[in-house]
Design an enzyme around this catalytic site. Structure first.
Site, PDB file in Angstrom:
ATOM      1  N   ALA A   1       0.866  -1.186   0.000  1.00  0.00           N
ATOM      2  CA  ALA A   1       0.000   0.000   0.000  1.00  0.00           C
ATOM      3  C   ALA A   1       0.898   1.231   0.000  1.00  0.00           C
ATOM      4  O   ALA A   1       2.115   1.116   0.159  1.00  0.00           O
ATOM      5  CB  ALA A   1      -0.889   0.011   1.241  1.00  0.00           C
ATOM      6  N   LYS A   2       0.342   2.383  -0.182  1.00  0.00           N
ATOM      7  CA  LYS A   2       1.107   3.637  -0.070  1.00  0.00           C
ATOM      8  C   LYS A   2       0.120   4.757   0.175  1.00  0.00           C
ATOM      9  O   LYS A   2      -1.049   4.657  -0.200  1.00  0.00           O
ATOM     10  CB  LYS A   2       1.868   3.902  -1.377  1.00  0.00           C
ATOM     11  CG  LYS A   2       3.026   4.869  -1.237  1.00  0.00           C
ATOM     12  CD  LYS A   2       4.256   4.188  -0.707  1.00  0.00           C
ATOM     13  CE  LYS A   2       5.428   5.142  -0.574  1.00  0.00           C
ATOM     14  NZ  LYS A   2       6.668   4.411  -0.302  1.00  0.00           N
TER      15      LYS A   2
END
Ligand code: NAD
Length: 410
Positions: free
Chosen positions: A102-103
């Site tokens: 994720a980011k």
């Protein structure tokens, strides 16, 4: 020039083709599981309201809770966050951590805000997204523009909703459930693998020269590690420009200068050159450790280094990568080279989940073991399939995610 996501997608497709991945599996692996975009309003110190935009993109959770940094930078946008989220999926798989990718980020220049405003911004962002992250869902960490203080605020705000949960975020201060050795981890991993790469080519760090772009968290620890290992770091740089010294830069003196002046500008330990000139220096190893997209079709032909170690995320565009392959420049790709940070983030989370503390020696030992094992796997895959180290790293990463997906089903 391709967008960050188009570049990440191209690298994915190159490996997917070598693997004969079906088009339905490609689609499943490329489309993110969830994209969240929220309004983050805060009251400025002067009483006015300022409104920012925050993102969290959860790319893939097939191999475990999702993991990825949180970036505060004025250029943060959905395309870049998605590209970085997908890189995290392949990165955690390459080093075989039980995580997905994720980011997140907020489009803000953190230097424009006071410390109190940054705290309000961070807490408000957590108010907006606390339901979608957490120790068993998605675990943020520091990235450009955020640090251990930001993580401490995130943990504190998250716990107001969910109770004691130190594992909801990593990269925390050591005094507050952080891990010894997290700060140095990415640079240490880059240094460890630079040595491993040189060894494969019968070279030694003692007889090698190094140029490093970026003198922040990753650049400084990489420079210090390689100098201690006997390498000659002849050039370093930050946003203010680059410094060159053919006899080697005194990294300890440069660190002291930056601690005092907050910038490399005016550092007397070498001559000043442009950031562009640093990339074209006649050195053995070039280490981009600042921004993405810095090695492009336009400047790749000027690069004289034999080895490029991608400490930054996405520093090489696909066009530049093709030029490097043709010139026999060996590129150690980001998803392997800079995985030391997420690896020690994993160690921090493991300690939080187990209420058990490791000492620095254990962290360093386990980090070296993880990085070296992953490097050996990617190296042997590259030899076996006769592909570049980048394609090999993607083969390893995508292969693991695809197998988990097939085994688990949808
Ligand atoms: P940082 O903010 O601590 O440092 C960035 C450095 O780059 C600063 O010295 C800055 O002055 C310099 N810089 C900015 N623009 C520049 C330019 N145009 N030319 C030269 N230098 C420039 O960030 P960081 O944490 O060191 O991260 C650097 C890169 O490494 C990023 O791509 C990040 O995504 C990646 N990365 C970081 C970690 C980590 O643990 N910090 C882990 C994996 C990857």
């Amino acid at each position: 020039m391709k967008t960050a996501f188009e570049a990440a997608e191209q690298y994915f497709e190159e490996a997917a083709t070598v693997m004969n991945l079906t088009s339905s599996m490609r689609e499943l692996l490329l489309i993110p599981e969830r994209e969240v975009k929220v309004q983050v309003p805060i009251k400025r110190d002067n009483g006015e309201i300022a409104t920012f935009v925050g993102f969290r993109i959860q790319h893939n959770s097939k191999r475990g809770p999702m993991k990825g940094g949180l970036r505060y930078h004025h250029e943060v946008n959905a395309d870049e966050v998605l590209a970085l989220a997908s890189l995290m999926t392949w990165k955690t798989a390459v080093v075989d951590l039980p995580y997905g990718g994720a980011k997140g980020g907020i489009a803000v220049n953190p230097k424009d805000l006071s410390i109190d405003e940054l705290e309000r911004l961070t807490r408000r962002f957590v108010d907006e997204i606390h339901d979608i992250f957490g120790p068993d869902k998605d675990i943020p960490a520091p990235d450009m523009g955020t640090n251990s203080q930001t993580m401490a605020w995130i943990m504190n705000q998250y716990e107001k909703f969910h109770g004691f949960s130190p594992g909801c975020v990593t990269g925390k201060p050591v005094e507050l459930y952080g891990a010894e050795g997290r700060e140095e981890a990415t640079g240490r991993g880059v240094g460890t693998l630079t040595l491993a790469l040189l060894r494969k080519f019968g070279r030694s760090i003692e007889s090698s020269t190094v140029a490093i772009q970026g003198f922040g968290n990753v650049g400084t620890f990489t420079a210090a590690y390689l100098q201690k290992a006997g390498g000659k770091v002849v050039a370093i740089s930050d946003v203010s420009g680059a410094i060159f010294n053919k006899d080697g830069i005194d990294i300890t003196a440069a660190l002291a200068w930056v601690a005092d002046k907050k910038s490399l500008a005016g550092f007397p330990g070498g001559e000043s050159i442009s950031n562009e000139a640093l990339l074209a220096l006649d050195v053995d190893v070039l280490i981009p450790a600042a921004l993405g997209g810095v090695l492009t079709e336009d400047n790749a032909k000027d690069v004289r280094a034999r080895f490029i170690v991608e400490a930054a995320n996405g520093p090489t565009t696909p066009e530049a990568d093709a030029i490097f392959n043709k010139k026999d420049v060996i590129v150690l790709p980001d998803i392997l080279a800079n995985a030391g940070g997420v690896t020690v983030s994993y160690f921090e989370w493991v300690q939080n989940q187990q209420y058990f503390r490791w000492d620095l020696g254990r962290v360093r030992e386990e980090l070296e073991r993880t990085m070296t094992r992953s490097f050996d796997k990617v190296w042997s895959t590259a030899q076996e399939k006769k592909v570049s180290l980048r394609v090999a790293a993607y083969l390893v990463g995508i292969g693991r995610v695809a197998r988990a997906t097939t085994l688990g089903g949808i």
